[in-house]
Design a protein around this motif. Structure first.
Motif, PDB file in Angstrom:
ATOM      1  N   GLU A 155      13.774  44.547  32.414  1.00  0.00           N
ATOM      2  CA  GLU A 155      12.565  43.940  32.961  1.00  0.00           C
ATOM      3  C   GLU A 155      12.004  44.850  34.041  1.00  0.00           C
ATOM      4  OE1 GLU A 155      11.139  39.753  35.047  1.00  0.00           O
ATOM      5  OE2 GLU A 155      13.181  39.964  34.312  1.00  0.00           O
ATOM      6  N   LEU A 156      10.780  45.291  33.832  1.00  0.00           N
ATOM      7  CA  LEU A 156      10.066  46.109  34.803  1.00  0.00           C
ATOM      8  C   LEU A 156       9.120  45.181  35.562  1.00  0.00           C
ATOM      9  CD1 LEU A 156       9.437  48.900  35.984  1.00  0.00           C
ATOM     10  CD2 LEU A 156       7.667  49.122  34.232  1.00  0.00           C
ATOM     11  N   GLU A 157       9.308  45.119  36.869  1.00  0.00           N
ATOM     12  CA  GLU A 157       8.584  44.165  37.692  1.00  0.00           C
ATOM     13  C   GLU A 157       7.785  44.895  38.767  1.00  0.00           C
ATOM     14  OE1 GLU A 157      10.519  40.307  39.226  1.00  0.00           O
ATOM     15  OE2 GLU A 157      10.823  41.806  40.800  1.00  0.00           O
ATOM     16  N   GLN A 158       6.538  44.510  38.942  1.00  0.00           N
ATOM     17  CA  GLN A 158       5.675  45.079  39.986  1.00  0.00           C
ATOM     18  C   GLN A 158       5.179  43.917  40.840  1.00  0.00           C
ATOM     19  OE1 GLN A 158       4.806  48.535  40.392  1.00  0.00           O
ATOM     20  NE2 GLN A 158       4.158  47.757  42.348  1.00  0.00           N
ATOM     21  N   LEU A 159       5.575  43.919  42.122  1.00  0.00           N
ATOM     22  CA  LEU A 159       5.235  42.816  43.014  1.00  0.00           C
ATOM     23  C   LEU A 159       4.451  43.303  44.225  1.00  0.00           C
ATOM     24  CD1 LEU A 159       8.642  40.900  43.135  1.00  0.00           C
ATOM     25  CD2 LEU A 159       6.652  40.383  41.727  1.00  0.00           C
ATOM     26  N   ARG A 160       3.507  42.503  44.638  1.00  0.00           N
ATOM     27  CA  ARG A 160       2.813  42.724  45.905  1.00  0.00           C
ATOM     28  C   ARG A 160       3.528  41.870  46.948  1.00  0.00           C
ATOM     29  NH1 ARG A 160       0.072  46.240  48.917  1.00  0.00           N
ATOM     30  NH2 ARG A 160      -1.199  45.163  50.457  1.00  0.00           N
ATOM     31  N   VAL A 161       3.933  42.495  48.038  1.00  0.00           N
ATOM     32  CA  VAL A 161       4.687  41.820  49.092  1.00  0.00           C
ATOM     33  C   VAL A 161       3.843  41.820  50.362  1.00  0.00           C
ATOM     34  CG1 VAL A 161       6.825  41.822  50.436  1.00  0.00           C
ATOM     35  CG2 VAL A 161       6.844  42.644  48.061  1.00  0.00           C
ATOM     36  N   ASN A 162       3.627  40.637  50.914  1.00  0.00           N
ATOM     37  CA  ASN A 162       2.878  40.476  52.163  1.00  0.00           C
ATOM     38  C   ASN A 162       3.790  39.762  53.160  1.00  0.00           C
ATOM     39  OD1 ASN A 162       0.490  41.562  51.020  1.00  0.00           O
ATOM     40  ND2 ASN A 162       0.053  39.594  50.092  1.00  0.00           N
ATOM     41  N   ASN A 163       4.394  40.513  54.051  1.00  0.00           N
ATOM     42  CA  ASN A 163       5.306  39.970  55.060  1.00  0.00           C
ATOM     43  C   ASN A 163       4.610  39.886  56.408  1.00  0.00           C
ATOM     44  OD1 ASN A 163       7.423  39.894  53.215  1.00  0.00           O
ATOM     45  ND2 ASN A 163       8.186  41.909  53.792  1.00  0.00           N
ATOM     46  N   THR A 164       4.873  38.796  57.119  1.00  0.00           N
ATOM     47  CA  THR A 164       4.382  38.624  58.484  1.00  0.00           C
ATOM     48  C   THR A 164       5.570  38.281  59.366  1.00  0.00           C
ATOM     49  OG1 THR A 164       2.274  37.789  57.661  1.00  0.00           O
ATOM     50  CG2 THR A 164       2.780  37.360  59.976  1.00  0.00           C
ATOM     51  N   TYR A 165       5.723  39.048  60.436  1.00  0.00           N
ATOM     52  CA  TYR A 165       6.800  38.827  61.394  1.00  0.00           C
ATOM     53  C   TYR A 165       6.175  38.371  62.712  1.00  0.00           C
ATOM     54  CZ  TYR A 165       9.087  41.956  58.064  1.00  0.00           C
ATOM     55  OH  TYR A 165       9.563  42.543  56.927  1.00  0.00           O
ATOM     56  N   THR A 166       6.659  37.256  63.240  1.00  0.00           N
ATOM     57  CA  THR A 166       6.228  36.789  64.553  1.00  0.00           C
ATOM     58  C   THR A 166       7.424  36.932  65.486  1.00  0.00           C
ATOM     59  OG1 THR A 166       4.743  35.204  63.527  1.00  0.00           O
ATOM     60  CG2 THR A 166       5.231  34.881  65.864  1.00  0.00           C
ATOM     61  N   TYR A 167       7.227  37.733  66.522  1.00  0.00           N
ATOM     62  CA  TYR A 167       8.325  38.007  67.453  1.00  0.00           C
ATOM     63  C   TYR A 167       8.356  36.969  68.563  1.00  0.00           C
ATOM     64  CZ  TYR A 167       8.786  42.349  64.932  1.00  0.00           C
ATOM     65  OH  TYR A 167       8.986  43.257  63.937  1.00  0.00           O
ATOM     66  N   LYS A 168       9.438  36.940  69.295  1.00  0.00           N
ATOM     67  CA  LYS A 168       9.624  35.940  70.357  1.00  0.00           C
ATOM     68  C   LYS A 168       8.587  36.081  71.461  1.00  0.00           C
ATOM     69  CE  LYS A 168      14.264  34.939  69.235  1.00  0.00           C
ATOM     70  NZ  LYS A 168      15.271  34.012  69.458  1.00  0.00           N
ATOM     71  N   ASP A 169       8.035  37.241  71.619  1.00  0.00           N
ATOM     72  CA  ASP A 169       6.979  37.414  72.627  1.00  0.00           C
ATOM     73  C   ASP A 169       5.596  37.109  72.045  1.00  0.00           C
ATOM     74  OD1 ASP A 169       6.527  39.570  70.985  1.00  0.00           O
ATOM     75  OD2 ASP A 169       6.836  41.099  72.531  1.00  0.00           O
ATOM     76  N   ALA A 170       5.546  36.452  70.861  1.00  0.00           N
ATOM     77  CA  ALA A 170       4.324  36.017  70.173  1.00  0.00           C
ATOM     78  C   ALA A 170       3.563  37.156  69.494  1.00  0.00           C
ATOM     79  CB  ALA A 170       3.407  35.238  71.099  1.00  0.00           C
ATOM     80  N   GLU A 171       4.080  38.352  69.519  1.00  0.00           N
ATOM     81  CA  GLU A 171       3.442  39.464  68.811  1.00  0.00           C
ATOM     82  C   GLU A 171       3.665  39.284  67.308  1.00  0.00           C
ATOM     83  OE1 GLU A 171       3.847  44.294  68.242  1.00  0.00           O
ATOM     84  OE2 GLU A 171       5.160  43.267  69.634  1.00  0.00           O
ATOM     85  N   LYS A 172       2.602  39.561  66.536  1.00  0.00           N
ATOM     86  CA  LYS A 172       2.690  39.475  65.074  1.00  0.00           C
ATOM     87  C   LYS A 172       2.548  40.864  64.476  1.00  0.00           C
ATOM     88  CE  LYS A 172       1.176  34.872  63.865  1.00  0.00           C
ATOM     89  NZ  LYS A 172       0.294  34.071  63.036  1.00  0.00           N
ATOM     90  N   ARG A 173       3.366  41.113  63.459  1.00  0.00           N
ATOM     91  CA  ARG A 173       3.262  42.365  62.698  1.00  0.00           C
ATOM     92  C   ARG A 173       3.266  42.029  61.213  1.00  0.00           C
ATOM     93  NH1 ARG A 173       7.481  46.436  65.700  1.00  0.00           N
ATOM     94  NH2 ARG A 173       6.465  46.382  67.737  1.00  0.00           N
ATOM     95  N   GLU A 174       2.543  42.863  60.504  1.00  0.00           N
ATOM     96  CA  GLU A 174       2.487  42.666  59.057  1.00  0.00           C
ATOM     97  C   GLU A 174       3.032  43.893  58.344  1.00  0.00           C
ATOM     98  OE1 GLU A 174      -1.408  41.571  57.793  1.00  0.00           O
ATOM     99  OE2 GLU A 174      -1.332  39.644  58.841  1.00  0.00           O
ATOM    100  N   ALA A 175       3.661  43.641  57.243  1.00  0.00           N
ATOM    101  CA  ALA A 175       4.135  44.720  56.357  1.00  0.00           C
ATOM    102  C   ALA A 175       3.719  44.339  54.942  1.00  0.00           C
ATOM    103  CB  ALA A 175       5.647  44.873  56.458  1.00  0.00           C
ATOM    104  N   ASN A 176       2.715  45.016  54.429  1.00  0.00           N
ATOM    105  CA  ASN A 176       2.193  44.738  53.095  1.00  0.00           C
ATOM    106  C   ASN A 176       2.410  45.966  52.225  1.00  0.00           C
ATOM    107  OD1 ASN A 176       1.184  42.254  54.072  1.00  0.00           O
ATOM    108  ND2 ASN A 176      -0.628  43.301  54.849  1.00  0.00           N
TER     109      ASN A 176
END
Length: 191
Positions: free
Chosen positions: A124-145
């Motif tokens: 099985e060959l799989e191609q996925l789009r991944v949209n990650n959002t990280y919210t840190y304890k100091d309320a900063e948000k980062r995204e990894a797409n």
């Protein structure tokens, strides 16, 4: 004796004529069956559904797929996948992350082979789009797409429409945080 042989000759000719025409008619019927082959009867539909809920954790996944059965030994098809993961205050992974949220969606190409009815080999060959959002304890948000490609090779035991087995992602990357391990157990069901 001559009289007997002359009476039997038309009988053999008549039988030969009917046999020849019957064989011809049967051959034409088989040819028509091949021409009128029902394309739809070889399609199989199935897929997977996953749900994981815990304290501060939600994981929901749906993955429908369709296969075309070319013969008793080989089938191939396509699949779709969508999943949502949300994790709160799970500091044992990353002490500074307060919340992790991920949307994953994409498609796959699937090939299944059954060299014997009980054994199923898969690719099985799989191609996925991944949209990650990280919210840190100091309320900063980062995204990894990013896009993630996986190639799963698997083996399973089949009984009727159900197959249970394990598959291995030969392109596994731990840093992508898409899958927790290169090995994944599976249950497949197609009708």
């Amino acid at each position: 004796m001559k009289r007997y042989s002359t009476n039997i000759m038309p009988f053999f000719l008549t039988i030969s004529f009917f046999l020849t025409n019957s064989i011809s008619i049967i051959a034409q019927e088989k040819e028509n069956e091949a021409k009128n082959y029902d394309f739809n009867k070889n399609w199989k539909f199935g897929g997977g559904f996953g749900l994981g809920i815990g304290s501060g954790y939600t994981d929901l996944m749906i993955a429908p797929s369709a296969l075309y059965q070319f013969n008793p030994y080989f089938s191939a098809g396509i699949g779709l996948q969508g999943s949502y993961i949300k994790s709160k205050d799970r500091g044992y992974y990353y002490n500074s992350i307060r919340e992790y949220q991920s949307w994953i969606y994409g498609g796959s190409l699937i090939a299944l082979s059954n060299p014997i009815p009980q054994l199923q080999l898969s690719a099985e060959l799989e191609q996925l789009r991944v949209n990650n959002t990280y919210t840190y304890k100091d309320a900063e948000k980062r995204e990894a797409n990013f896009w993630n490609t996986a190639l799963f090779l698997g083996i399973g035991y089949s009984s009727g429409p159900v197959t249970v087995g394990i598959r291995y992602n030969v392109l596994f990357k731990e840093k992508d945080m898409v899958y927790g391990s290169a090995y994944m157990p599976f249950v497949r069901m197609y009708f």
